[in-house]
Design a protein around this motif. Structure first.
Motif, PDB file in Angstrom:
ATOM      1  N   ILE A 207     -24.578  31.965   5.439  1.00 52.91           N
ATOM      2  CA  ILE A 207     -23.353  32.566   4.909  1.00 52.91           C
ATOM      3  C   ILE A 207     -22.208  32.036   5.773  1.00 52.91           C
ATOM      4  O   ILE A 207     -22.231  32.199   6.998  1.00 52.91           O
ATOM      5  N   PHE A 208     -21.206  31.407   5.152  1.00 51.95           N
ATOM      6  CA  PHE A 208     -20.113  30.842   5.931  1.00 51.95           C
ATOM      7  C   PHE A 208     -18.835  30.792   5.101  1.00 51.95           C
ATOM      8  O   PHE A 208     -18.856  31.114   3.913  1.00 51.95           O
ATOM      9  N   ASN A 209     -17.728  30.433   5.740  1.00 50.78           N
ATOM     10  CA  ASN A 209     -16.393  30.430   5.114  1.00 50.78           C
ATOM     11  C   ASN A 209     -16.000  31.821   4.624  1.00 50.78           C
ATOM     12  O   ASN A 209     -15.498  31.993   3.508  1.00 50.78           O
ATOM     13  N   ILE A 210     -16.209  32.800   5.470  1.00 50.61           N
ATOM     14  CA  ILE A 210     -15.898  34.190   5.112  1.00 50.61           C
ATOM     15  C   ILE A 210     -14.380  34.383   5.145  1.00 50.61           C
ATOM     16  O   ILE A 210     -13.729  34.093   6.153  1.00 50.61           O
ATOM     17  N   PRO A 211     -13.801  34.859   4.043  1.00 43.12           N
ATOM     18  CA  PRO A 211     -12.337  35.027   3.997  1.00 43.12           C
ATOM     19  C   PRO A 211     -11.868  36.229   4.821  1.00 43.12           C
ATOM     20  O   PRO A 211     -12.647  37.138   5.110  1.00 43.12           O
ATOM     21  N   GLU A 212     -10.601  36.224   5.146  1.00 47.25           N
ATOM     22  CA  GLU A 212      -9.973  37.350   5.853  1.00 47.25           C
ATOM     23  C   GLU A 212      -9.638  38.426   4.806  1.00 47.25           C
ATOM     24  O   GLU A 212      -8.818  38.201   3.917  1.00 47.25           O
ATOM     25  N   LEU A 213     -10.299  39.573   4.907  1.00 48.37           N
ATOM     26  CA  LEU A 213     -10.162  40.629   3.898  1.00 48.37           C
ATOM     27  C   LEU A 213      -9.615  41.934   4.462  1.00 48.37           C
ATOM     28  O   LEU A 213      -9.543  42.929   3.751  1.00 48.37           O
ATOM     29  N   SER A 214      -9.225  41.955   5.712  1.00 45.34           N
ATOM     30  CA  SER A 214      -8.903  43.215   6.388  1.00 45.34           C
ATOM     31  C   SER A 214      -7.761  44.023   5.760  1.00 45.34           C
ATOM     32  O   SER A 214      -7.690  45.230   5.960  1.00 45.34           O
ATOM     33  N   LYS A 215      -6.906  43.405   4.965  1.00 43.40           N
ATOM     34  CA  LYS A 215      -5.791  44.166   4.379  1.00 43.40           C
ATOM     35  C   LYS A 215      -6.159  44.862   3.060  1.00 43.40           C
ATOM     36  O   LYS A 215      -5.331  45.525   2.459  1.00 43.40           O
ATOM     37  N   PHE A 216      -7.417  44.739   2.636  1.00 49.13           N
ATOM     38  CA  PHE A 216      -7.847  45.332   1.371  1.00 49.13           C
ATOM     39  C   PHE A 216      -8.691  46.589   1.587  1.00 49.13           C
ATOM     40  O   PHE A 216      -9.328  46.744   2.624  1.00 49.13           O
ATOM     41  N   ASP A 217      -8.688  47.461   0.581  1.00 54.10           N
ATOM     42  CA  ASP A 217      -9.508  48.678   0.624  1.00 54.10           C
ATOM     43  C   ASP A 217     -10.775  48.556  -0.226  1.00 54.10           C
ATOM     44  O   ASP A 217     -11.808  49.105   0.132  1.00 54.10           O
ATOM     45  N   LYS A 218     -10.649  47.870  -1.365  1.00 53.05           N
ATOM     46  CA  LYS A 218     -11.770  47.738  -2.300  1.00 53.05           C
ATOM     47  C   LYS A 218     -11.918  46.273  -2.693  1.00 53.05           C
ATOM     48  O   LYS A 218     -10.977  45.674  -3.191  1.00 53.05           O
ATOM     49  N   VAL A 219     -13.131  45.732  -2.471  1.00 52.96           N
ATOM     50  CA  VAL A 219     -13.380  44.321  -2.750  1.00 52.96           C
ATOM     51  C   VAL A 219     -14.624  44.188  -3.609  1.00 52.96           C
ATOM     52  O   VAL A 219     -15.667  44.793  -3.325  1.00 52.96           O
ATOM     53  N   LEU A 220     -14.499  43.385  -4.647  1.00 50.64           N
ATOM     54  CA  LEU A 220     -15.612  43.096  -5.551  1.00 50.64           C
ATOM     55  C   LEU A 220     -16.229  41.759  -5.170  1.00 50.64           C
ATOM     56  O   LEU A 220     -15.528  40.751  -5.079  1.00 50.64           O
ATOM     57  N   ILE A 221     -17.531  41.749  -4.950  1.00 53.44           N
ATOM     58  CA  ILE A 221     -18.255  40.513  -4.668  1.00 53.44           C
ATOM     59  C   ILE A 221     -18.935  40.076  -5.955  1.00 53.44           C
ATOM     60  O   ILE A 221     -19.620  40.870  -6.607  1.00 53.44           O
TER      61      ILE A 221
END
Length: 145
Positions: free
Chosen positions: A71-85
């Motif tokens: 697993i690599f190239n993980i995006p910066e998501l810290s400003k979000f509350d709900k994320v759909l994978i």
């Protein structure tokens, strides 16, 4: 093996998008490259978001399962509350389970949910949003070059 044509995909994306809009309304989408990229793009259009990211996972070489998951190239998501994978299929579920473990460890305050066109009964997890159950290998239209 099931051949999955564009026309069927187009119908299934609408079904999936409706489930997502009615039950989650994510702040952002993370498409798992490569299989989830086409679905992620279409879902982003249907739920009207430009906040779509990708991460990479490698667990298969063609149809052969590898002994490890990258697993690599993980995006910066810290400003979000709900994320759909988003991924095209939840096969064994091992890859998605590892993706969720890594993302939850890195971003513990985010609520993550999974969307997939297909899933298998024996998978380690069932996506919250899905369209079809299968036990067969799927050949997606975007794999034909």
């Amino acid at each position: 093996m099931i051949v999955y044509p564009y026309e069927e995909f187009e119908k299934d994306v609408k079904v999936l998008a409706k489930q997502i809009r009615n039950n989650f309304n994510p702040d952002a989408i993370v498409a798992v490259a490569r299989g989830g990229m086409t679905l992620g793009h279409f879902l982003a259009m249907h739920i009207n978001t430009r906040l779509i990211f990708t991460l990479n996972s490698i667990h298969y070489n063609d149809t052969a399962k590898l002994g490890h998951i990258e697993i690599f190239n993980i995006p910066e998501l810290s400003k979000f509350d709900k994320v759909l994978i988003v991924d095209d299929i939840i096969d064994s579920g091992e890859t998605m389970q590892e993706i969720l473990r890594i993302l939850k460890e890195k971003f513990p305050k985010i609520e993550f949910k999974v969307a997939s066109l297909f899933y298998k009964d024996q998978a380690l997890l069932e996506p919250e949003f899905k369209v079809k159950k299968t036990d067969e290998w799927i050949e997606f239209f975007w794999e034909k070059i």
